[in-house]
Design a protein around this motif. Structure first.
Motif, PDB file in Angstrom:
ATOM      1  N   CYS A  24     -12.574   5.246  22.873  1.00 56.07           N
ATOM      2  CA  CYS A  24     -11.640   5.787  21.890  1.00 56.07           C
ATOM      3  C   CYS A  24     -12.331   6.022  20.550  1.00 56.07           C
ATOM      4  O   CYS A  24     -12.235   7.105  19.973  1.00 56.07           O
ATOM      5  CB  CYS A  24     -10.451   4.844  21.718  1.00 56.07           C
ATOM      6  SG  CYS A  24      -9.242   5.441  20.517  1.00 56.07           S
ATOM      7  N   SER A  25     -13.024   5.031  20.051  1.00 56.73           N
ATOM      8  CA  SER A  25     -13.682   5.221  18.745  1.00 56.73           C
ATOM      9  C   SER A  25     -14.778   6.280  18.833  1.00 56.73           C
ATOM     10  O   SER A  25     -14.993   7.033  17.888  1.00 56.73           O
ATOM     11  CB  SER A  25     -14.243   3.899  18.217  1.00 56.73           C
ATOM     12  OG  SER A  25     -15.306   3.430  19.020  1.00 56.73           O
ATOM     13  N   LYS A  30     -16.969   9.299  16.687  1.00 57.73           N
ATOM     14  CA  LYS A  30     -18.384   9.397  17.047  1.00 57.73           C
ATOM     15  C   LYS A  30     -19.174   8.129  16.740  1.00 57.73           C
ATOM     16  O   LYS A  30     -20.342   8.190  16.357  1.00 57.73           O
ATOM     17  CB  LYS A  30     -19.053  10.603  16.357  1.00 57.73           C
ATOM     18  CG  LYS A  30     -18.315  11.910  16.539  1.00 57.73           C
ATOM     19  CD  LYS A  30     -18.251  12.322  17.977  1.00 57.73           C
ATOM     20  CE  LYS A  30     -17.538  13.652  18.134  1.00 57.73           C
ATOM     21  NZ  LYS A  30     -16.642  13.694  19.249  1.00 57.73           N
ATOM     22  N   THR A  31     -18.514   6.992  16.925  1.00 57.56           N
ATOM     23  CA  THR A  31     -19.176   5.714  16.739  1.00 57.56           C
ATOM     24  C   THR A  31     -18.515   4.685  17.656  1.00 57.56           C
ATOM     25  O   THR A  31     -17.346   4.831  18.006  1.00 57.56           O
ATOM     26  CB  THR A  31     -19.092   5.245  15.272  1.00 57.56           C
ATOM     27  OG1 THR A  31     -19.842   4.038  15.128  1.00 57.56           O
ATOM     28  CG2 THR A  31     -17.661   4.990  14.835  1.00 57.56           C
ATOM     29  N   ARG A  36     -12.314   1.177  14.514  1.00 59.17           N
ATOM     30  CA  ARG A  36     -11.962   2.594  14.425  1.00 59.17           C
ATOM     31  C   ARG A  36     -11.301   3.106  15.703  1.00 59.17           C
ATOM     32  O   ARG A  36     -11.052   4.289  15.850  1.00 59.17           O
ATOM     33  CB  ARG A  36     -13.197   3.413  14.097  1.00 59.17           C
ATOM     34  CG  ARG A  36     -13.641   3.171  12.664  1.00 59.17           C
ATOM     35  CD  ARG A  36     -15.113   3.427  12.471  1.00 59.17           C
ATOM     36  NE  ARG A  36     -15.510   3.106  11.119  1.00 59.17           N
ATOM     37  CZ  ARG A  36     -15.842   1.878  10.723  1.00 59.17           C
ATOM     38  NH1 ARG A  36     -15.816   0.871  11.561  1.00 59.17           N
ATOM     39  NH2 ARG A  36     -16.181   1.642   9.474  1.00 59.17           N
ATOM     40  N   SER A  37     -11.021   2.218  16.623  1.00 58.78           N
ATOM     41  CA  SER A  37     -10.382   2.597  17.881  1.00 58.78           C
ATOM     42  C   SER A  37      -8.866   2.583  17.744  1.00 58.78           C
ATOM     43  O   SER A  37      -8.304   1.799  16.978  1.00 58.78           O
ATOM     44  CB  SER A  37     -10.779   1.611  18.980  1.00 58.78           C
ATOM     45  OG  SER A  37     -10.098   1.912  20.172  1.00 58.78           O
ATOM     46  N   ARG A  38      -8.231   3.432  18.505  1.00 60.07           N
ATOM     47  CA  ARG A  38      -6.774   3.485  18.532  1.00 60.07           C
ATOM     48  C   ARG A  38      -6.213   2.560  19.607  1.00 60.07           C
ATOM     49  O   ARG A  38      -5.013   2.530  19.836  1.00 60.07           O
ATOM     50  CB  ARG A  38      -6.337   4.919  18.779  1.00 60.07           C
ATOM     51  CG  ARG A  38      -6.779   5.828  17.655  1.00 60.07           C
ATOM     52  CD  ARG A  38      -6.733   7.275  18.021  1.00 60.07           C
ATOM     53  NE  ARG A  38      -7.321   8.051  16.950  1.00 60.07           N
ATOM     54  CZ  ARG A  38      -6.740   9.104  16.411  1.00 60.07           C
ATOM     55  NH1 ARG A  38      -5.585   9.531  16.849  1.00 60.07           N
ATOM     56  NH2 ARG A  38      -7.320   9.741  15.437  1.00 60.07           N
ATOM     57  N   GLU A 118      -8.454   9.627  27.605  1.00 63.67           N
ATOM     58  CA  GLU A 118      -9.888   9.381  27.742  1.00 63.67           C
ATOM     59  C   GLU A 118     -10.156   7.943  28.222  1.00 63.67           C
ATOM     60  O   GLU A 118     -10.983   7.730  29.101  1.00 63.67           O
ATOM     61  CB  GLU A 118     -10.584   9.636  26.409  1.00 63.67           C
ATOM     62  CG  GLU A 118     -12.078   9.653  26.500  1.00 63.67           C
ATOM     63  CD  GLU A 118     -12.635  10.917  27.148  1.00 63.67           C
ATOM     64  OE1 GLU A 118     -11.950  11.953  27.136  1.00 63.67           O
ATOM     65  OE2 GLU A 118     -13.750  10.853  27.668  1.00 63.67           O
ATOM     66  N   CYS A 119      -9.456   6.995  27.669  1.00 64.23           N
ATOM     67  CA  CYS A 119      -9.654   5.596  28.072  1.00 64.23           C
ATOM     68  C   CYS A 119      -9.242   5.374  29.523  1.00 64.23           C
ATOM     69  O   CYS A 119      -9.873   4.616  30.258  1.00 64.23           O
ATOM     70  CB  CYS A 119      -8.886   4.656  27.151  1.00 64.23           C
ATOM     71  SG  CYS A 119      -7.105   5.001  27.079  1.00 64.23           S
ATOM     72  N   VAL A 120      -8.180   6.047  29.929  1.00 63.04           N
ATOM     73  CA  VAL A 120      -7.688   5.891  31.305  1.00 63.04           C
ATOM     74  C   VAL A 120      -8.739   6.399  32.283  1.00 63.04           C
ATOM     75  O   VAL A 120      -9.049   5.737  33.283  1.00 63.04           O
ATOM     76  CB  VAL A 120      -6.352   6.648  31.498  1.00 63.04           C
ATOM     77  CG1 VAL A 120      -5.905   6.601  32.955  1.00 63.04           C
ATOM     78  CG2 VAL A 120      -5.282   6.070  30.584  1.00 63.04           C
TER      79      VAL A 120
END
Length: 163
Positions: A24-25, A30-31, A36-38, A118-120
């Motif tokens: 996610c971050s 881009k890090t 910074r992740s949701r 994206e995480c899934v």
């Protein structure tokens, strides 16, 4: 109204690897940075890892809490935050019953999961799914996933990170 989708994690399957958080971050900033992740992952001993995301609440108290009108629901039902309008008051963070909104340390603006998936797709153990309440009843007929989340709600959503 469209049935609201949300990402849910199965603590019986999650290994706590944090790939979802890092993906996610990386996607949005881009890090690799949990701050910074949701998404976030909390471990409750003995070894239950809870991947946590915005639930896209039907009543979405974050929308009403925002004094800038920066939070709204899309036609698909996803609650989103306008970075241009957000002033980082944190009122939405306090209003969120799932502690799923945070303030980005770089921008000072609120961020939350937007169900991009994206995480899934990157979860190595298939612990995550984008679902609705109705679909979740099909994939988890005994309701164990939500029961575990409800059982540990004070810790998971108590607005404090566990040690």
């Amino acid at each position: 109204m469209v049935e609201l989708e949300f990402v849910i994690g199965d603590p019986r399957v999650c290994t706590g690897c944090m790939i979802c958080v890092n993906v996610c971050s990386m996607r949005f900033f881009k890090t690799i940075s949990p701050a910074r992740s949701r998404a976030r992952v909390l471990r409750i001993e003995p070894a239950l890892d809870f991947p946590l995301f915005c639930r896209n609440c039907e009543d979405a108290p974050c929308i009403d809490a925002c004094p800038e009108g920066a939070i709204r629901r899309t036609k698909k039902g996803t609650v989103i935050i306008s970075e241009a309008k957000c002033t980082g008051t944190g009122d939405c963070v306090e209003a969120c019953p799932y502690a799923a909104i945070k303030i980005n340390p770089d921008t000072g603006k609120a961020i939350k999961c937007i169900q991009c998936g994206e995480c899934v797709s990157r979860c190595p153990v298939d612990a995550l799914q984008i679902t609705t309440r109705e679909k979740l009843q099909e994939t988890d007929p005994d309701g164990e996933i939500l029961s575990l989340h409800d059982e540990h709600a004070d810790i998971l959503y108590g607005k404090e990170e566990t040690p």
